[in-house]
Write a protein that holds these residues in place. Structure first.
Motif, short mmCIF file in Angstrom:
data_model
loop_
_atom_site.label_atom_id
_atom_site.label_comp_id
_atom_site.label_asym_id
_atom_site.label_seq_id
_atom_site.Cartn_x
_atom_site.Cartn_y
_atom_site.Cartn_z
N SER B 7 0.86 -1.15 -0.02
CA SER B 7 -0.03 0.02 0.19
C SER B 7 1.03 1.32 -0.17
CB SER B 7 -1.00 -0.19 1.18
OG SER B 7 -1.12 1.17 1.68
N ARG B 8 2.19 1.33 0.69
CA ARG B 8 2.91 2.50 0.84
C ARG B 8 3.45 2.45 -0.48
NH1 ARG B 8 6.29 0.99 4.90
NH2 ARG B 8 4.65 -0.24 6.00
N ARG B 9 3.91 1.50 -0.95
CA ARG B 9 4.69 1.53 -2.28
C ARG B 9 3.54 2.18 -3.45
NH1 ARG B 9 7.44 -4.14 -3.58
NH2 ARG B 9 5.95 -4.78 -1.95
N VAL B 11 1.15 4.36 -2.97
CA VAL B 11 0.92 5.71 -2.86
C VAL B 11 2.11 6.35 -3.18
CG1 VAL B 11 0.81 7.49 -1.23
CG2 VAL B 11 -0.64 5.42 -0.79
N ALA B 12 3.36 6.01 -2.87
CA ALA B 12 4.78 6.52 -3.18
C ALA B 12 4.88 6.68 -4.89
CB ALA B 12 5.94 5.64 -2.67
N LEU B 13 4.49 5.40 -5.58
CA LEU B 13 4.39 5.31 -6.94
C LEU B 13 3.60 6.32 -7.50
CD1 LEU B 13 5.31 3.79 -9.78
CD2 LEU B 13 3.04 2.39 -9.52
N HIS B 14 2.32 6.77 -7.16
CA HIS B 14 1.37 7.48 -7.58
C HIS B 14 1.94 9.06 -7.54
CE1 HIS B 14 -1.04 4.26 -7.75
NE2 HIS B 14 -1.90 4.93 -8.70
N LEU B 15 2.64 9.23 -6.22
CA LEU B 15 3.18 10.64 -6.13
C LEU B 15 4.25 10.94 -6.81
CD1 LEU B 15 2.95 10.88 -2.22
CD2 LEU B 15 1.53 11.95 -3.89
N ALA B 16 5.07 9.65 -7.21
CA ALA B 16 6.20 9.95 -8.04
C ALA B 16 5.79 10.14 -9.42
CB ALA B 16 7.04 8.44 -8.01
N SER B 176 -4.16 15.16 -11.15
CA SER B 176 -3.44 14.65 -9.84
C SER B 176 -4.76 14.46 -8.95
CB SER B 176 -2.70 15.51 -9.15
OG SER B 176 -1.77 15.94 -10.11
#
Lengths: 293, 321
Positions: B7-9, B11-16, B176
Motif C-alpha cells: 500500500s505504501r509503495r 502511494v509512493a508510485l502515484h506521487l512519483a 492529480s
C-alpha cells in the motif's frame, strides 16, 4: 395536390426503405439469434457490398443490367468471404464472448471503413439501375426499379424463412440457436454453423446494399444509418426473433419514410432512437417478443 | 488491498508519477508539452470510464455523452452568457452529474449487451441533439471560445488559460486530483464493493448489498470525472463541437483503458499517452489512423485483454492498484 399523393409517395418510399432494411436487419438478427454476437461491423458489410457493387458494375461495359447482375452475384460472395475470414481469425478465438466480440467488431468497423476511404475515396458514386421503366400510378409515375427492389426483398425474406423452417440446414441452425451445447452433443458441427451464419448475415447486408446503390449512391460512410436502424429493428422485433424482425422492419421503414417527408429528419431520428432505447429499458424482450415466443 | 508495504509503495508510485509529470513541464519541448496537457485532460476521461468498465465491469458504449455534457455545459454559458471560467466549469460538472444520474437510472435496468446498446443509443440521442440545436451549438463546425473569456482571477493572480504553462499546470492539477481520488476509491470499502459486484453480482445481492445503488453511484462518479474532463477540455483548448459527442469518442476511452489496463489506476494515463503518440508518429506517414485504432482494438482483445499494466501486475507487481 392534396394529402393523398403525398401520402402514397411517402408510403412507397417507406416501403423501399423497409425492403432494404428488412434484409439488412435480417442478417444482424440471424447473427445475434444463433451466435449471440452483436456485430457492430454489420453496417460496414453493407457499405462494402455497395462499394464493391460500384467497382464491379463499372468494370463491365455495355448495358447497365450486365454489370448490375454481375455485382449482385459477386459482391455478396466477396463480402461473405471477408466475414468468414473475420469469423475464423477473430471471433472464434474470442470464443464468442459477448463483450469481447463487440470490441473486436468495433475494431473491424474502423478497419473496413478506413480501407474503403483509402481505396475507394471520399466521393459518393452512383450505379446505374439495370432497367429504367416508369410505372404509372394514379397521381404520378413511379420508378419501376424501386418496385422491383420491394419484390426482390419479399422473395428473399420468404426464401430465408423457407430455408430456416423447411431444410436440414435451417434445422441445424435453429438447433444451435436453441441450445448450443446440446446441439454439439448431437453431433452438429456448431463451429461450422457459426461460421456459415456469420457469412450469411454479412451476405444479406451486401445484397441489400447492391439493391440500394442505384437509388442511393455508394459512399464509405453509408454503413452508419443502416447499422443504427437495423439495431432498432432487431430490438423492437425482439432480439433473435425473425418474425419480429420482419414486422418491425416494415413498421420502421414505413414510418421513417412517412416521418421524414413531414418532419425534420434529425428530430425524427432523435426521437426514434430515444424511443427505442426506452423500449429496450422497459421491455427488453421487444414489442413483439412475447407474441413470437 | 491489504495495508502494508504494498500500500505504501502504491502511494509512493502515484506521487512519483505526479512529480515526474510536474518536472516534465520544465523539460519537454513546446510541442510535446502541448500533447501532454491534452493527454492529461483526456486521461481523466479514461479514468472516469475505467471506474465503470474496469472496476464495476459495466461496458458502456456511450461515454461520449458525459464528456460532451461537460464540454457543452462549460462551453455554452461561457460563449453565450459571458459567464466566467469557474462558474462555467461548475455548470459543466453539474450537467455531467445530472445526465449520468438520469442515464444510470434507466440504463442500469438492463445488463450485458442491452446495457451497451442502451448507453450507445442515449449517447446517439445526445449527439443528434447537438446537431439539432445548431443555432446554439453550430453543430459539426462547433464554437471557438474567445481567448479573452478564458482567464481566471484567483486571489489577485490572473491566469491565462491560453498560456501553455498555466494550461499544463491546470491539466496536471485536475489529473492529480482525479488520480488520487481513484486510488482512494479503489482502496475504500466502496471500491471493493464495486469489484465484488463485477466478480459476482448475485452473491453481493445475496449478502445484502444494495447492488443497484452501488452501480448507480459508480455511473454518477464516472459521469462526473468524464464531465470534468470535457469541461476542462472546452476551457483549456477553447473548442466545443459535435464531434466530441459522436460514437468515436465513446470508443476511444474504451481503447485507452483496454490498452493501459482495465482496473488499474495508472492504466488510463498510459493507454492515452501511448495511443496519442502512436497516432502522432504514424500520422507522419499515413492519414489512415482509424485503421490503426481498429487493428489495435482487435489485437488487444485477442492477445492482450489485460492491457499493459494489467499484464505487468499479473506477472511482476501484484501490489499495483
Amino acid at each position: 395536390m392534396g394529402f393523398g399523393p403525398y401520402f402514397l409517395l411517402a408510403s412507397l418510399e417507406g416501403l423501399v426503405t423497409a425492403a432494404v432494411l428488412t434484409l439488412t436487419a435480417l442478417g444482424l438478427s440471424l447473427v445475434f439469434g444463433v451466435m449471440r454476437v452483436v456485430n457492430v461491423a454489420h453496417g460496414e458489410f453493407f457499405m462494402l457490398g455497395a462499394v464493391l457493387a460500384w467497382a464491379i458494375s463499372t468494370a463491365f461495359a455495355g448495358h447497365p443490367s450486365i454489370g448490375f447482375a454481375a455485382a449482385l452475384l459477386v459482391s455478396p460472395l466477396v463480402v461473405g468471404g471477408v466475414a468468414l475470414l473475420a469469423e475464423r481469425l477473430v471471433l472464434r478465438r474470442l470464443n464468442y464472448d459477448p463483450e469481447a466480440t463487440i470490441v473486436a467488431t468495433i475494431g473491424l468497423l474502423y478497419i473496413v471503413q478506413q480501407l474503403a476511404l483509402t481505396f475507394y475515396g471520399p466521393d459518393a458514386r452512383p450505379v446505374q439501375a439495370p432497367f429504367n421503366i416508369r410505372v404509372t400510378l394514379p397521381w404520378f409515375g413511379y420508378s419501376g426499379y424501386k418496385l422491383a427492389v420491394i419484390a426482390a426483398a419479399i422473395v428473399l425474406v420468404i426464401a430465408t424463412w423457407l430455408v430456416l423452417t423447411r431444410t436440414k440446414v435451417g434445422l441445424v441452425m435453429r438447433a444451435t440457436q436453441y441450445d448450443r451445447e446440446t446441439a454439439q452433443a448431437f453431433g452438429i458441427p456448431v463451429d461450422r454453423v457459426y461460421a456459415g451464419v456469420f457469412a450469411l448475415g454479412a451476405m444479406l447486408a451486401a445484397i441489400a446494399a447492391v439493391l440500394v446503390v442505384p437509388i442511393q449512391q455508394a459512399h464509405y460512410l453509408m454503413g452508419r444509418d443502416p447499422l443504427l436502424l437495423s439495431f432498432i429493428v432487431v430490438i423492437i422485433g425482439g432480439l433473435g426473433s425473425l418474425r419480429g424482425t420482419v414486422v418491425a422492419a416494415v413498421l420502421i421503414g414505413l414510418s421513417d419514410g412517412i416521418i421524414s417527408v413531414f418532419f425534420s429528419p434529425t428530430l425524427a431520428k432523435m426521437l426514434a432512437t430515444l424511443l427505442v432505447a426506452l423500449v429496450l429499458v422497459f421491455r427488453p424482450q421487444g414489442l413483439f417478443g412475447a407474441a413470437t415466443r | 488491498m491489504m495495508p502494508g508495504a504494498g500500500s505504501r509503495r502504491a502511494v509512493a508510485l502515484h506521487l512519483a508519477v505526479i512529480a515526474v509529470l510536474f518536472a516534465l513541464n520544465f523539460i519537454l519541448p513546446e510541442y510535446h508539452r502541448g500533447i501532454f496537457s491534452r493527454v492529461m485532460v483526456l486521461a481523466v476521461f479514461a479514468m472516469g470510464y475505467n471506474i465503470l468498465f474496469g472496476y464495476t465491469g459495466l461496458l458502456s458504449l456511450g461515454h461520449a455523452m458525459f464528456f460532451a455534457a461537460g464540454l457543452y455545459g462549460a462551453g455554452l454559458p461561457l460563449y453565450h452568457l459571458g459567464w466566467g471560467v469557474p462558474e462555467s466549469f461548475v455548470v459543466g460538472l453539474a450537467c455531467g452529474v445530472v445526465l449520468s444520474a438520469a442515464v444510470g437510472v434507466l440504463a442500469l435496468r438492463t445488463t450485458g449487451v442491452a446495457f451497451m446498446i442502451v448507453t450507445m443509443m442515449f449517447s446517439q440521442v445526445f449527439y443528434l441533439a447537438t446537431l439539432y440545436f445548431t443555432t446554439y451549438t453550430r453543430g459539426e463546425e462547433g464554437l471557438v471560445l474567445p481567448q479573452a473569456a478564458r482567464r481566471v482571477e484567483l486571489g489577485g493572480v490572473a491566469l491565462d488559460l491560453t498560456n501553455p504553462a498555466s494550461r499544463y499546470m491546470i491539466a496536471l492539477a485536475m489529473f492529480s486530483i482525479v488520480l488520487l481520488a481513484t486510488l482512494a476509491l479503489v482502496r475504500a470499502p466502496f471500491g471493493r464493493t464495486l469489484v465484488a459486484i463485477r466478480e459476482n453480482e448475485e452473491r453481493m445481492r445475496m449478502l445484502g448489498y444494495d447492488v443497484f445503488r452501488a452501480k448507480l453511484s459508480a455511473v454518477i462518479l464516472s459521469g462526473l470525472f468524464c464531465a470534468a474532463s470535457g469541461a476542462a477540455y472546452a476551457l483549456l483548448f477553447g473548442y466545443v463541437g459535435s464531434g466530441f459527442a459522436s460514437i468515436q469518442y465513446s470508443i476511444l476511452p474504451l481503447l485507452w483503458v483496454l490498452l493501459g489496463g482495465a482496473a488499474t489506476t495508472l492504466g488510463p494515463l498510459i493507454g492515452t499517452l501511448f495511443m496519442f503518440y502512436v497516432i502522432d508518429i504514424t500520422s507522419a506517414y499515413t492519414s489512415a489512423y482509424l485503421l490503426l485504432v481498429g487493428v489495435a482494438l482487435i489485437l488487444l482483445i485477442l492477445f492482450f485483454p489485460r492491457g499493459l499494466l494489467g499484464s505487468i501486475r499479473e506477472r511482476w507487481l501484484p501490489w499495483l492498484p
